[in-house]
Design a protein around this motif. Structure first.
Motif, PDB file in Angstrom:
ATOM      1  N   VAL A 156       1.001  -1.160  -0.073  1.00 33.44           N
ATOM      2  CA  VAL A 156      -0.002   0.021   0.083  1.00 33.44           C
ATOM      3  C   VAL A 156       0.724   1.271   0.007  1.00 33.44           C
ATOM      4  CG1 VAL A 156      -1.731   1.188   1.418  1.00 33.44           C
ATOM      5  CG2 VAL A 156      -1.953  -0.996   1.059  1.00 33.44           C
ATOM      6  N   CYS A 183      -7.828   0.629  -2.544  1.00 39.15           N
ATOM      7  CA  CYS A 183      -8.827   0.561  -1.690  1.00 39.15           C
ATOM      8  C   CYS A 183      -9.407  -0.868  -1.428  1.00 39.15           C
ATOM      9  CB  CYS A 183      -9.976   1.608  -2.335  1.00 39.15           C
ATOM     10  SG  CYS A 183      -9.613   3.475  -2.313  1.00 39.15           S
ATOM     11  N   ASP A 184      -9.422  -1.811  -2.484  1.00 38.42           N
ATOM     12  CA  ASP A 184      -9.858  -2.806  -1.994  1.00 38.42           C
ATOM     13  C   ASP A 184      -8.928  -3.742  -1.391  1.00 38.42           C
ATOM     14  OD1 ASP A 184     -12.086  -2.526  -3.587  1.00 38.42           O
ATOM     15  OD2 ASP A 184     -11.152  -3.516  -5.640  1.00 38.42           O
ATOM     16  N   THR A 186      -6.888  -2.530   1.102  1.00 37.64           N
ATOM     17  CA  THR A 186      -7.063  -2.061   2.490  1.00 37.64           C
ATOM     18  C   THR A 186      -8.541  -2.228   3.130  1.00 37.64           C
ATOM     19  OG1 THR A 186      -7.607   0.331   1.735  1.00 37.64           O
ATOM     20  CG2 THR A 186      -5.188  -0.397   1.968  1.00 37.64           C
ATOM     21  N   ASP A 187      -9.335  -2.549   2.490  1.00 38.63           N
ATOM     22  CA  ASP A 187     -10.567  -2.902   2.803  1.00 38.63           C
ATOM     23  C   ASP A 187     -10.637  -3.550   4.167  1.00 38.63           C
ATOM     24  OD1 ASP A 187     -13.403  -2.664   3.238  1.00 38.63           O
ATOM     25  OD2 ASP A 187     -13.947  -3.832   1.862  1.00 38.63           O
ATOM     26  N   CYS A 192      -4.276  -0.497   8.084  1.00 31.89           N
ATOM     27  CA  CYS A 192      -4.162   0.364   7.066  1.00 31.89           C
ATOM     28  C   CYS A 192      -5.340   1.324   6.812  1.00 31.89           C
ATOM     29  CB  CYS A 192      -4.262  -0.579   5.952  1.00 31.89           C
ATOM     30  SG  CYS A 192      -2.759  -1.632   5.354  1.00 31.89           S
ATOM     31  N   GLU A 193      -5.871   1.629   8.064  1.00 36.75           N
ATOM     32  CA  GLU A 193      -7.030   2.515   8.044  1.00 36.75           C
ATOM     33  C   GLU A 193      -6.797   4.027   7.633  1.00 36.75           C
ATOM     34  OE1 GLU A 193      -8.914   2.201  11.931  1.00 36.75           O
ATOM     35  OE2 GLU A 193      -7.374   3.357  12.957  1.00 36.75           O
ATOM     36  N   GLU A 195      -4.357   4.735   5.698  1.00 39.18           N
ATOM     37  CA  GLU A 195      -4.119   4.705   4.142  1.00 39.18           C
ATOM     38  C   GLU A 195      -5.437   4.754   3.499  1.00 39.18           C
ATOM     39  OE1 GLU A 195      -2.413   2.997   6.418  1.00 39.18           O
ATOM     40  OE2 GLU A 195      -0.228   3.431   6.298  1.00 39.18           O
ATOM     41  N   ARG A 196      -6.240   3.864   3.937  1.00 33.88           N
ATOM     42  CA  ARG A 196      -7.283   3.801   3.160  1.00 33.88           C
ATOM     43  C   ARG A 196      -8.259   5.024   3.171  1.00 33.88           C
ATOM     44  NH1 ARG A 196     -11.245   0.705   1.256  1.00 33.88           N
ATOM     45  NH2 ARG A 196     -13.527   1.196   1.457  1.00 33.88           N
ATOM     46  N   THR A 200      -9.212   6.766  -0.306  1.00 37.00           N
ATOM     47  CA  THR A 200     -10.608   7.052  -0.480  1.00 37.00           C
ATOM     48  C   THR A 200     -10.850   8.663  -0.965  1.00 37.00           C
ATOM     49  OG1 THR A 200     -11.159   5.329   1.060  1.00 37.00           O
ATOM     50  CG2 THR A 200     -12.765   7.021   0.178  1.00 37.00           C
ATOM     51  N   VAL A 223     -16.890   6.744   4.360  1.00 39.56           N
ATOM     52  CA  VAL A 223     -15.744   6.512   5.494  1.00 39.56           C
ATOM     53  C   VAL A 223     -16.175   6.844   6.518  1.00 39.56           C
ATOM     54  CG1 VAL A 223     -13.314   6.941   5.774  1.00 39.56           C
ATOM     55  CG2 VAL A 223     -14.050   6.685   3.677  1.00 39.56           C
ATOM     56  N   TYR A 228     -11.684   6.037  13.289  1.00 41.88           N
ATOM     57  CA  TYR A 228     -10.263   5.670  12.863  1.00 41.88           C
ATOM     58  C   TYR A 228      -9.132   6.229  14.036  1.00 41.88           C
ATOM     59  CZ  TYR A 228     -11.617   4.331   8.415  1.00 41.88           C
ATOM     60  OH  TYR A 228     -12.241   3.663   7.118  1.00 41.88           O
TER      61      TYR A 228
END
Length: 511
Positions: A156, A183-184, A186-187, A192-193, A195-196, A200, A223, A228
């Protein structure tokens, strides 16, 4: 004579009623037992399959770690030299060899070596600008069985570095595909929140830049950034404000208001969030303009005025303070509105600055004084009010509506003043005091009575309006007792003063 039943169910039909009922119950119990066995078999088979998968995964992770760092570095060097010779990523000695190396490192439980190999594969794709290979390998490596968190984090991070590199020009289609892939990846991964959230937001910004504001808003609103833990308080507030902005741009005011509730007002009072505080209340002002809520607008601009960064900028505090006074004048009369007008006039910070804003001070003074106000206002103040920038933010229709609202508020103020001085008077006299026709004056009085802002009764045949509210016997008796008490108190005070003067003069005469 009844003919005996024939066929496979002949014995059942010939049974008497109690026996038939017992047979039916037995069949039902048999069906339930069969159904339970079937379900148990399915559950057991699913459980066994899941347990087998978990066992394989746990067996890999529980293996003793084997250091593959040297082996990984050698394989990466060989792949680079092979790429330098062939110049083709499809060469079996390049990406394919590194994938085999990654598998060995992963099965050896060496997370650092696995991460290095994954990053090396992506870097080779990046150097050759083979974006399709980079996207495919990012997805492939991240979804491999028992892939370590360290390796996924590295994948990532490499993708983010690629997206943030300004020296490399990616077309929008490739950038969008890469963003969706990351995004997929880190879902659902808490590590990885952060980075997600960033990915996004980048995808939403790309959609907005392409002109698809609705898709940008929908992408960003999914989101729940307030949950987070990897983001700071400032990052969360900034993210939510971006969500509110896009919802307002999309026209979804309900979701914009719901999202704004995620921001606590006391959080915005912190010193390092002053710029976000101003941005938040400006966004809420856009919302309240569309909702036709002048008192909320006044509160928004008052909060902006009470910000340290705004106090240091004269143009900013002038706009905020004048807007506060203007929207207070446009607000429906209520105890809260009246109280805020008096607070603004008496505020130690605002009072000196109102001297530099004559129109704002004039409006507040008019609506806090029990005197009839002439409309239109004086030419200078009327022109300043109509030209105020806050009234022009939402187009000519909203501007015309605000002008009409100001006229209504002046008329309502005048009616309240008249009702305070008169118990009853003729409609013609009231219309003359308000500067309106009799029909228009009657309409405004009726609207105020309907909104519970005034008590009045109109006798149309006689043309008389009564403002005094009729009192019940208990209220009349209570008022009478209060008046008698006040009168007796005044008589007692008067007698005391007379006796005092008499004693003083008597003493002076004796002397």
């Amino acid at each position: 004579i009844r003919t005996p039943a024939r066929g496979p169910f002949a014995s059942q039909t010939a049974l008497p009623e109690p026996a038939r009922s017992r047979a039916s119950s037995a069949r039902q119990r048999s069906r339930k037992r069969l159904l339970r066995r079937t379900r148990r078999g399915r559950i057991d088979s699913d459980h066994c399959a899941a347990a087998a998968r978990n066992k394989i995964t746990m067996s890999i992770r529980s293996q003793e770690k084997v250091d593959r760092t040297g082996f990984a570095e050698e394989e990466i060097a060989k792949a680079r030299s092979a790429l330098g010779v062939s110049g083709n990523l499809d060469d079996p000695a390049v990406v394919e060899a590194l994938l085999q190396c990654e598998k060995k490192c992963r099965l050896s439980n060496d997370a650092i070596a696995t991460k290095n190999v994954c990053v090396a594969i992506l870097k080779l794709c990046r150097e050759k600008q083979a974006w399709s290979h980079l996207i495919a390998n990012s997805q492939l490596l991240a979804k491999r069985r028992s892939q370590s968190k360290v390796a996924i984090t590295g994948i990532v991070a490499q993708g983010l570095e690629q997206l943030e590199d300004t020296t490399i020009k990616l077309d929008d289609a490739t950038r969008e595909e890469l963003l969706k892939t990351l995004c997929d990846v880190t879902d659902g991964k808490m590590y990885c929140e952060a980075e997600r959230a960033k990915l996004t937001r980048m995808l939403s910004a790309l959609k907005e830049r392409q002109g698809d504001v609705a898709s940008a808003a929908d992408i960003l609103q999914d989101v729940n950034v307030e949950t987070y833990g990897a983001l700071s308080k400032r990052e969360k507030v900034d993210y939510i404000l971006d969500q509110v902005r896009l919802m307002l741009a999309k026209g979804d005011r309900v979701r914009a208001y719901i999202l704004s509730k995620k921001v606590q007002r006391k959080t915005l009072e912190e010193d390092d969030l002053q710029d976000l505080k101003v941005r938040f209340y400006k966004l809420m002002s856009e919302y309240h303009v569309l909702e036709d809520a002048p008192f909320d607008l006044a509160q928004n601009f008052w909060s902006i005025f009470n910000t340290k960064t705004v106090q240091d900028d004269e143009a900013s505090w002038r706009d905020a303070l004048s807007s506060t006074a203007l929207f207070l004048a446009l607000s429906q009369h209520a105890p809260g509105v009246s109280d805020m007008m008096h607070r603004v006039l008496a505020d130690s910070t605002a009072a000196p600055k109102l001297e530099k804003l004559p129109t704002a001070k004039h409006l507040l003074t008019l609506f806090t004084t029990q005197e009839i106000v002439a409309y239109p206002l004086t030419e200078e103040h009327q022109r300043a009010v109509e030209a105020h920038p806050a009234l022009h933010t939402a187009g000519p229709e909203i501007h015309a509506r605000w002008k009409n609202t100001l006229r209504e508020r002046v008329i309502q103020h005048n009616i309240r003043v008249v009702s305070g001085y008169y118990r009853q008077l003729s409609m013609a006299r009231l219309a003359n005091l308000l500067g309106l026709s009799v029909d228009e004056a009657e309409k405004h009085v009726s609207d105020m009575v309907s909104d519970s802002g005034l008590y009045a009764k109109i006798d149309r045949p006689k043309g008389i309006i009564v403002f005094a509210k009729p009192q019940g016997p208990d209220e009349v008796l209570q008022d009478w007792a209060s008046d008698i008490s006040k009168m007796l108190s005044l008589v007692e005070t008067t007698c005391y003063l007379i006796n005092k003067e008499t004693m003083m003069h008597k003493k002076a005469l004796e002397a």
